[in-house]
Scaffold this active site. Structure first.
Site, mmCIF file in Angstrom:
data_model
loop_
_atom_site.group_PDB
_atom_site.id
_atom_site.type_symbol
_atom_site.label_atom_id
_atom_site.label_comp_id
_atom_site.label_asym_id
_atom_site.label_seq_id
_atom_site.Cartn_x
_atom_site.Cartn_y
_atom_site.Cartn_z
ATOM 1 N N LYS A 183 0.869 -1.176 0.000
ATOM 2 C CA LYS A 183 0.000 0.000 0.000
ATOM 3 C C LYS A 183 0.907 1.228 0.000
ATOM 4 C CE LYS A 183 -4.201 -1.884 0.938
ATOM 5 N NZ LYS A 183 -5.483 -1.563 0.285
ATOM 6 N N ASP A 235 -0.476 -0.544 -4.514
ATOM 7 C CA ASP A 235 -1.863 -0.064 -4.471
ATOM 8 C C ASP A 235 -1.855 1.356 -3.921
ATOM 9 O OD1 ASP A 235 -4.537 0.424 -4.171
ATOM 10 O OD2 ASP A 235 -4.938 -1.232 -2.801
ATOM 11 N N GLU A 256 -2.564 -0.521 -8.506
ATOM 12 C CA GLU A 256 -4.012 -0.416 -8.333
ATOM 13 C C GLU A 256 -4.399 1.040 -8.134
ATOM 14 O OE1 GLU A 256 -5.760 -2.949 -5.330
ATOM 15 O OE2 GLU A 256 -4.139 -4.416 -5.573
ATOM 16 N N ASP A 261 -9.911 -0.922 -8.963
ATOM 17 C CA ASP A 261 -10.485 -1.519 -7.773
ATOM 18 C C ASP A 261 -11.663 -0.654 -7.306
ATOM 19 O OD1 ASP A 261 -11.095 -2.462 -5.264
ATOM 20 O OD2 ASP A 261 -9.087 -2.330 -4.451
ATOM 21 N N LYS A 315 -13.729 -7.763 -5.536
ATOM 22 C CA LYS A 315 -14.046 -8.049 -4.148
ATOM 23 C C LYS A 315 -15.553 -8.257 -4.077
ATOM 24 C CE LYS A 315 -10.279 -5.055 -2.677
ATOM 25 N NZ LYS A 315 -9.888 -3.771 -2.071
#
Length: 342
Positions: A154, A184, A210, A235, A262
């Site tokens: 991240k 991400d 991402e 995402d 997701k």
């Protein structure tokens, strides 16, 4: 079927603060659905509803009241899910779908696959949460020592130059043949400087990034996917596009290299399968990720993911984040998630 659903609210606690560019999570509110029927005494199906605060399209102040109405409707319909009515409530739909599947199968091995038989693991990425340079470096060392061959970081919370330095350090010790790196940004870059940052990141042999910029900027994102030397995965961008037509329009306009699905955010299992069909029609790659569910939701996602035979590392290791998780025969060994009932 004559059936009944009881709703159980739960508050999960993170073992350590989970940092994203949207803030830091310390606790996680979820709801378990317990499905039973007098027609099948002793049998129960459990599903998990887990909207993400300030992110899910069904993160609503009266969530539990709406969930109760949804469950009442399911009961009145004799255990049949009204998919069209629930398109805008993906976390509720996912909870219902998986509670029903668990009830019908009678086992947490929700689909018959080598994974559910304990014969094969699902390759997963090692997730590195945002933190200080020193914290992130220590976590990376732990993941590599544990045997992970794909690491996802991240980024976007600390200084970009420090993040670049960290990534360069990893690459100086582990070439792309040994470690696949994904990052991400959770929308942390601005459209004005995103391409420059993507060019710098691409020099480090990353797999993908991402959501480099905030969702909802279709034209800017389409320019990035066309010009970026680094593959882009969507995402958050997918959240709220719950009809087939909406999914088709988004993917045809932006044309990303990948999408990340997701079920709790992107339409439940049926909705995620619609995304996959649209992506494959356009030659867009995809993989599956959990969204901070407890082991109940994580198991359901993993069991379904195993039916898809996608060889890429998936994002399915987040169930180990909580101090008070629900026990489930899931374990991480090396860089794979395993289901072991034995």
């Amino acid at each position: 079927m004559n059936c009944k659903i009881d709703i159980e609210p739960r508050l999960l606690h993170f073992k350590q603060p989970a940092g994203t560019s949207r803030g830091v999570y310390l606790t996680r509110k979820i709801w378990y659905l317990h499905l039973s029927s007098p027609d099948y005494p002793g049998r129960e199906g459990v599903g998990e509803c887990a909207p993400l605060p300030q992110l899910s399209c069904d993160d609503l102040p009266d969530y539990e009241q709406i969930l109760r109405r949804v469950c009442d409707d399911f009961e009145q319909r004799g255990g049949i899910i009204d998919y069209d009515a629930l398109r805008d409530y993906p976390s509720m739909l996912f909870g219902l779908e998986t509670a029903l599947r668990h009830f019908e199968v009678g086992d947490t091995a929700l689909w018959d696959t080598p994974f559910s038989q304990g014969l094969a693991g699902i390759p997963i990425n090692g997730l590195i949460w945002m933190g200080t340079y020193e914290e992130m470096y220590a976590r990376i060392e732990e993941k590599i020592a544990a045997g992970f061959r794909c690491i996802k970081l991240k980024i976007g919370a600390i200084d970009f130059e420090k993040e670049l330095s960290l990534l360069r350090f990893i690459r100086s010790h582990f070439p792309k043949e040994k470690i696949e790196l994904r990052v991400d940004a959770n929308g942390a870059f601005s459209p004005d400087d995103a391409l420059r940052k993507l060019q710098l990141l691409s020099e480090l042999d990353l797999h993908s990034i991402e959501q480099p910029i905030r969702a909802g900027q279709w034209d800017a994102m389409a320019r990035l996917t066309a010009e970026s030397p680094l593959p882009i995965a969507l995402d958050e961008e997918l959240i709220g596009y719950n009809t087939l037509e909406g999914k088709r329009r988004l993917l045809e306009h932006i044309r990303p290299q990948y999408i990340i699905l997701k079920p709790s955010l992107h339409g439940g299992i049926r909705g995620a399968e619609e995304w996959i069909a649209q992506a494959e029609r356009l030659g867009i790659g995809w993989w599956i990720t959990s969204a901070l569910e407890s082991n109940i939701g994580l198991n359901a996602i993993a069991q379904w993911c195993a039916t898809l035979s996608n060889p890429m590392p998936q994002g399915l290791g987040t169930g180990a984040l909580f101090t008070d998780n629900t026990p489930m025969p899931l374990q991480i060994s090396g860089d794979c998630l395993w289901y072991n009932k034995r």
